[in-house]
Write an enzyme that holds these catalytic residues in place. Structure first.
Site: not given
Length: 430
Positions: A152, A208, A252
């Protein structure tokens, strides 16, 4: 309005950017070619379409698929692939699909894989790119994770474009979610600023299922399948104890699709908590009071909570490497609050907490997701070879489509509380 547009007053620009007019004949000999004029309507209900057609303004997506004319000369072409963000079932399937489609269908010169996300395209890369060949990807669809690694965090677009030039990459395939697409859009803007013939094609990845302008993303079906197993275990544990509570936290951040879908798939859940539907914790009609009532009536309960549910109950004040707010752990929070509330009520309770998040992310894709990954990868290759850029391949109204990266950046698809999915959850819980 449909899933991608009902939460916005208007749709973003859906026009697809091209590097130039494709002039070379496609090497595909048995393909069903499509052209840029073939479109898929955004709306599917007649009541939504009729007024738009009357005003000649019905929004539509460009349909995906092989083009008769292509932009790049395959024999001199080097393509790159990068996977970013969290792990997701199907990443290796997509890597394999893109690699083999490029090498076997279009016979491109070379395919390389950048290691550990966008860091691998920077001048400070942890490792050099690796060569992707049929042998390299021969059986990777059977294992979870990504052979390229992931990471990331942002990198300098200018630096990444410099590295693409240094590696002679003319098409970059980015596999990731909203943050990845934001980075890809920045790379495409830098390429445009320099007037370079380099294409950036996205493939949406998130369990998700929250990518805007796409009905589904790969990995979601596999995630629901494995979440169902966790819920089954929670139900078994809850029934095995007097006043037993099985608590399952599912992924989520901002969209509760996994929690809602797994709840319906299992049918043993009594409370499903999702980010889109706020809930009160305390009070006569709050979650804790309703849980006590359920325990008094049935002596067991199963609770499913999406990670972003109840994020307003606590604040961490922290952000991750991608700049996203780090939400408090709703699972641990609920576990402690449930125990404390039952203790205050002098009611014995046994809480069994299950968090299968990383187990779900790292498993291989199931059959349906594997098929979907292959088709996504093939259509991404067709788009790149045709000279499309700054876009991703989506799925809408039973068609693969082209969507600008900018249309998905900063937006998330949300679970609609008025949808059949959520109404089904309401009907089967408590």
């Amino acid at each position: 309005m449909d899933a991608a547009s009902k939460h916005e007053n208007h749709l973003p620009d859906l026009a697809i950017t091209s590097l130039g007019a494709p002039s070379a004949d496609s090497p595909l000999t048995e393909a069903r070619f499509v052209n840029d004029e073939e479109r898929v309507l955004v709306h599917s209900r007649l009541s939504d379409i009729e007024p738009l057609i009357k005003n000649s303004s019905a929004p539509s997506f460009e349909i995906a698929g092989p083009r008769r004319k292509i932009f790049f000369d395959p024999k001199d072409l080097t393509c790159g692939i990068v996977t970013c963000g969290g792990l997701c079932p199907g990443l290796n399937d997509v890597i394999r699909s893109v690699t083999l489609s490029l090498l076997w269908q279009y016979k491109v010169k070379r395919v390389i894989g950048f290691r550990y996300g966008y860091n691998g395209i920077s001048s400070n890369a942890y490792e050099d790119p690796i060569e992707l060949t049929p042998d390299t990807v021969s059986a990777i669809q059977h294992i979870g994770g990504t052979i390229l690694g992931s990471s990331r965090g942002p990198q300098s677009p200018a630096d990444m474009v410099d590295q693409l030039i240094a590696n002679n990459v003319r098409i970059l395939y980015i596999i990731g979610g909203d943050g990845t697409f934001a980075g890809g859009h920045d790379i495409a803007n830098e390429i445009t600023k320099r007037q370079l013939p380099i294409s950036v094609i996205g493939i949406p990845k998130t369990i998700d299922n929250d990518i805007y302008c796409s009905e589904k993303t790969f990995g979601f079906g596999t995630a629901v399948e494995h979440a169902r197993s966790a819920i089954h275990s929670a139900h078994t544990e809850a029934r095995g104890a007097w006043n037993g509570v099985g608590l399952v936290k599912l992924m989520g951040r901002d969209s509760g699709f996994i929690a809602a879908s797994a709840t319906l798939a299992n049918s043993d859940v009594n409370f499903c908590l999702v980010p889109e539907v706020p809930f009160e914790l305390d009070g006569r009609d709050g979650f804790l009071a309703r849980l006590v009532d359920r325990i008094n009536r049935k002596r067991h309960a199963v609770v499913v909570a999406a990670e972003g549910a109840g994020r307003y109950l606590e604040k961490t004040g922290r952000k991750d490497a991608s700049g996203n707010e780090i939400y408090p752990d709703i699972g641990f929070f609920l576990k402690e609050r449930i125990r404390r509330h039952f203790s205050e009520q002098n009611i014995p309770v046994t809480v069994k907490y299950i968090d299968p998040s990383y187990m779900i992310r790292s498993v291989p894709a199931n059959a349906a997701d594997s098929q979907f990954c292959i088709q996504l990868g093939q259509n991404a290759v067709h788009a790149g070879m045709a000279g499309k850029t700054d876009m991703f391949v989506a799925y809408w109204n039973n068609h693969f489509t082209h969507v600008p990266l900018a249309a998905a950046v900063g937006r998330r698809k949300k679970l609609d509380p008025a949808s059949e999915l959520w109404q089904g959850v309401i009907a089967t819980t408590d």
